[in-house]
Design an enzyme around this catalytic site. Structure first.
Site, PDB file in Angstrom:
ATOM      1  N   CYS A  74       0.841  -1.266   0.019  1.00 21.42           N
ATOM      2  CA  CYS A  74       0.101  -0.098   0.107  1.00 21.42           C
ATOM      3  C   CYS A  74       1.110   1.009  -0.101  1.00 21.42           C
ATOM      4  CB  CYS A  74      -0.874   0.158   1.173  1.00 21.42           C
ATOM      5  SG  CYS A  74      -2.214  -1.387   1.311  1.00 21.42           S
ATOM      6  N   TRP A  81      -2.701  -2.627  -1.760  1.00 22.58           N
ATOM      7  CA  TRP A  81      -2.476  -4.193  -1.870  1.00 22.58           C
ATOM      8  C   TRP A  81      -3.396  -4.673  -0.691  1.00 22.58           C
ATOM      9  CZ3 TRP A  81      -0.581  -8.276   0.825  1.00 22.58           C
ATOM     10  CH2 TRP A  81      -0.112  -9.220   0.104  1.00 22.58           C
ATOM     11  N   LYS A 136       5.529  -4.208  -4.617  1.00 17.70           N
ATOM     12  CA  LYS A 136       7.184  -4.249  -4.532  1.00 17.70           C
ATOM     13  C   LYS A 136       7.603  -4.239  -3.125  1.00 17.70           C
ATOM     14  CE  LYS A 136      11.151  -2.846  -6.381  1.00 17.70           C
ATOM     15  NZ  LYS A 136      11.371  -3.897  -7.140  1.00 17.70           N
ATOM     16  N   GLU A 191       6.819 -14.648 -12.120  1.00 16.31           N
ATOM     17  CA  GLU A 191       6.255 -13.299 -11.473  1.00 16.31           C
ATOM     18  C   GLU A 191       5.545 -12.459 -12.646  1.00 16.31           C
ATOM     19  OE1 GLU A 191       8.419 -10.896  -9.006  1.00 16.31           O
ATOM     20  OE2 GLU A 191      10.317 -11.157  -9.972  1.00 16.31           O
ATOM     21  N   ARG A 244       3.612  -0.121  -5.039  1.00 11.39           N
ATOM     22  CA  ARG A 244       3.498  -0.689  -3.607  1.00 11.39           C
ATOM     23  C   ARG A 244       2.162  -1.432  -3.614  1.00 11.39           C
ATOM     24  NH1 ARG A 244       7.003   1.625   0.107  1.00 11.39           N
ATOM     25  NH2 ARG A 244       5.536   1.026   1.765  1.00 11.39           N
ATOM     26  N   HIS A 258      16.582 -36.622 -10.249  1.00  5.80           N
ATOM     27  CA  HIS A 258      15.953 -36.987  -9.164  1.00  5.80           C
ATOM     28  C   HIS A 258      14.653 -36.751  -9.038  1.00  5.80           C
ATOM     29  CE1 HIS A 258      19.965 -38.289  -7.523  1.00  5.80           C
ATOM     30  NE2 HIS A 258      20.485 -37.060  -7.723  1.00  5.80           N
ATOM     31  N   GLU A 313      16.694 -17.580  -9.924  1.00  2.84           N
ATOM     32  CA  GLU A 313      16.262 -16.176  -9.908  1.00  2.84           C
ATOM     33  C   GLU A 313      15.597 -16.102 -11.476  1.00  2.84           C
ATOM     34  OE1 GLU A 313      15.897 -13.456  -8.691  1.00  2.84           O
ATOM     35  OE2 GLU A 313      16.019 -12.024  -9.887  1.00  2.84           O
ATOM     36  N   LYS A 321      11.716 -14.706 -11.965  1.00  2.00           N
ATOM     37  CA  LYS A 321      11.448 -13.396 -13.012  1.00  2.00           C
ATOM     38  C   LYS A 321      10.368 -14.012 -13.869  1.00  2.00           C
ATOM     39  CE  LYS A 321      12.880 -11.074 -11.108  1.00  2.00           C
ATOM     40  NZ  LYS A 321      13.587 -10.684 -10.036  1.00  2.00           N
ATOM     41  N   ASN A 344      -1.368   2.165   5.733  1.00  2.65           N
ATOM     42  CA  ASN A 344      -0.658   1.144   5.302  1.00  2.65           C
ATOM     43  C   ASN A 344      -0.085   0.071   6.237  1.00  2.65           C
ATOM     44  OD1 ASN A 344       1.357  -0.590   3.922  1.00  2.65           O
ATOM     45  ND2 ASN A 344       2.801   1.037   3.854  1.00  2.65           N
ATOM     46  N   GLY A 345      -0.412  -1.062   6.230  1.00  3.24           N
ATOM     47  CA  GLY A 345      -0.192  -2.114   7.488  1.00  3.24           C
ATOM     48  C   GLY A 345      -1.300  -2.763   7.762  1.00  3.24           C
TER      49      GLY A 345
END
Ligand code: F6R
Length: 615
Positions: free
Chosen positions: A2, A74, A610, A495, A27, A511, A488, A492, A100-101
């Site tokens: 947020c 968010w 983010k 997402e 955010r 395996h 990584e 990428k 925010n929180g």
């Protein structure tokens, strides 16, 4: 998560709030809303979706006024819809608040408020808090700030809030605990935001509220800050911002992610600038030097981080163990903090975080600090919560990263961690002087190699992206220090393109994952000429034998791997331990192109944000 924005001053609030929201959209972008005081009363608009939807909603509607608050969400409590969007009004409509929180004890407070006659429109914890404030105010609190203070002393959880009052057109109250909040100051104009990007063109003076602090902003007066619990007045420290407006704009690129990928030559250079002096045989890192004895005598290094930063930690594990011969454990911050881990005073904990606000990483270092460990931060954002919680650290200086998918932050983290390992390895005597000097020179060459690579591989990568953009699954394989690069690369891709992708150590494939391979499975293999080369070629043969499609990252003079691979991407050769600084980049580009071809929202992928300030 947020983003919050606020303005109080002499200018029109609306454009400042909308531009601020757009800068903070990274955010969270589930919904957006704003409330503006026009001198007589408060008007507000809120809408599910991105800030552009809010703009459409407010078009042609009254929105004059020079006091306002705004929010991009968010979702945590309650689905993303118009009603759950912020700002939330108190029951009487007098107070409007953004948050925010997470208020953890909101359920119990809500029940108590319902018993006292309150009813609720939304599913949010924020509406509970604003009504708690109203309840305390109505009970006879002397002022809004006193009501806010009393309410905040009753809640547990995390918050950055801004609240305005219908009856007070010249005032805003803000507070923080666990979520970031910064106030920009400009001759009686106040800018409030989750980070400084919304107001960087107006002022370079900023006060970062500390946890447990609140501030009262009154038109044409100075900011007054005090501690929420003890009520003591605090003299605010005014930071001088170094952020520039150009750094937070797209600069001609179609997406922030692409711009940030292309910035990597510069950002790696900036991470090393002033620290790496190869001709003098020196590494200057003040934070490391201040805690030199702790590093030299460390029993082990524990890295705590999340997501891409965790991958940088895995790369660091290989580099530190090889060069500095210190055992390294790399922990998901979210697991570490709840595990009652064994930590001693001889442990050094390295927290890696781009935002410096990731809730789990922050909680993990607070716990390790209590147990006596030395905490070292590798953060990008100066003034961030993690940076402030650590004993010492090294900023990555990658510049603002706005694309939600992390790119340049990763390579800067690896560059800083590599430099630390080289310095500490030399000082511990595990890295001989000649090797030390060679590493310094080689690291110094990396920015130019990145530059060269970025200017040559484009068409090839675009062609590969076109070939596989409709695949449903991808595998990424690497060995040694390039195993984290495989992780990584897979992260990428998933997402930003929503293609399922997995990263594996190449030898682990047999395996289990090998069962997935058929002619529809693209397999990205990092296969540069190094100690593992022959083994990786064998792993590639196993893929080929099952008709998998091979996309190989190869050294320029490679011949063997090219014969097996369906596609080859050349990456210049460097020392193996430094190679992730180069091999990661084509994987970022490949994900980017695939996401663009699939029509995905590259900079703001679905369900993500983010800065992950919730646990
Ligand atoms: C992936 C990504 C996330 C972050 C993670 C940690 O592209 O951006 O996985 O790496 O949320 O964030 P920071 O580094 O800010 O602690």
């Amino acid at each position: 998560m947020c983003g919050i924005v606020g303005y109080l001053g002499t200018k029109e609030a609306y454009p400042i709030l909308i531009n601020g929201l757009k800068r903070l959209e990274y955010r969270g972008y589930d919904s957006a809303g704003l409330a503006i005081h026009n001198g007589n009363s408060i008007v507000h608009y809120k809408k599910k979706g991105k800030v552009s939807k809010l703009e459409q909603e407010a078009e042609g509607q009254p929105k004059d006024g020079n006091l306002g608050i705004a929010h991009t969400r968010w979702a945590t409590h309650g689905e993303p819809n118009d009603v759950n969007s912020h700002p939330h009004a108190s029951q009487s409509g007098r107070f409007f608040m953004i948050h925010n929180g997470i208020i953890e004890n909101y359920d119990a407070i809500k029940e108590a408020l319902i018993d006292r006659g309150f009813s609720f429109q939304s599913d949010t914890d924020t509406e509970v808090l604003v009504n708690l404030i109203e309840d305390i105010f109505m009970e006879g609190a002397l002022s809004l700030e006193k009501a806010v203070q009393a309410a905040l002393n009753q809640v547990s959880g995390a918050y950055a809030i801004a609240i305005i009052d219908n009856e007070e057109p010249d005032m805003m109250v803000v507070a923080r605990l666990g979520s970031p909040l910064v106030v920009g100051l400009d001759n009686g104009n106040f800018y409030v935001a989750s980070d400084a990007t919304p107001f960087v063109e107006y002022t370079k003076k900023a006060v970062y509220l500390e946890d447990g602090e609140m501030a009262v902003l009154r038109r044409n007066q100075t900011i007054s800050v005090f501690n929420i619990e003890s009520n003591t007045t605090i003299e605010p420290y005014i930071h001088q911002l170094t952020l520039d407006i150009e750094q937070i704009e797209k600069g001609g690129y179609e997406h922030f992610m692409l711009k940030e990928i292309y910035e990597q030559s510069r950002s790696i250079y900036d991470s090393l600038r002033g620290r790496l002096l190869p001709d003098e045989g020196k590494v200057i890192m003040r934070g490391v030097s201040e805690y030199k004895e702790r590093f030299l005598k460390a029993d082990r290094i524990i890295v705590v981080a999340c997501g891409t930063s965790w991958h940088a930690g895995l790369v660091a594990e290989y580099i530190f163990e090889e060069l500095a011969r210190i055992p390294v454990e790399v922990e998901y911050a979210s697991e570490f903090r709840y595990r009652n881990p064994i930590i001693s005073e001889k442990d050094v904990v390295i927290a890696i975080s781009q935002s410096g606000e990731t809730a789990d990483t922050l909680a993990a270092i607070k716990m390790a600090k209590q147990k006596g460990a030395t905490i070292f931060g590798v953060c990008n954002i100066v003034g961030s919560s993690i940076a402030r919680e650590t004993h010492a650290g090294a900023f990555t200086h990658a510049g603002p990263e706005i694309g939600v998918a992390s790119t340049k932050a990763f390579t800067s983290q690896v560059a800083v961690l590599a430099l630390m390992a080289i310095k500490i390895g030399y000082e511990r005597g595990s890295l001989a002087k000649t090797e030390y000097i060679q590493y310094l020179h080689e690291l110094n060459r990396i920015p130019d190699m990145v530059e060269e690579m970025l200017s040559s591989n484009d068409d090839n990568l675009l062609g590969i992206a076109k070939t596989y953009a409709s695949a449903s699954n991808f595998l990424y394989l690497g060995r040694g220090v390039n195993f984290p690069v495989a992780l990584e690369g897979a992260l990428k891709l998933k997402e930003i393109s929503y293609i399922h992708a997995e990263g594996y150590p190449a030898a682990e494939m047999k395996h289990g994952p090998i069962a997935l391979i058929d002619e529809n499975m693209p397999v990205v293999i990092i296969a540069q000429k190094n100690a593992n080369y022959e083994k990786v070629v064998s792993n590639a043969q196993e893929v080929k034998a099952r008709k998998g499609k091979i996309i190989a990252i190869v050294s320029p003079e490679d011949t063997e791997m090219r014969k097996i691979a369906d596609h080859a991407i050349e990456v210049p050769e460097t020392f193996e331990l430094l190679s992730p600084l180069l091999t990661t980049i084509p994987l970022q580009m490949l994900s980017y192109y695939i996401a663009v071809i699939r029509g995905c929202d590259v900079d703001q992928p679905r369900n993500l944000a983010k800065s992950v300030t919730v646990e």
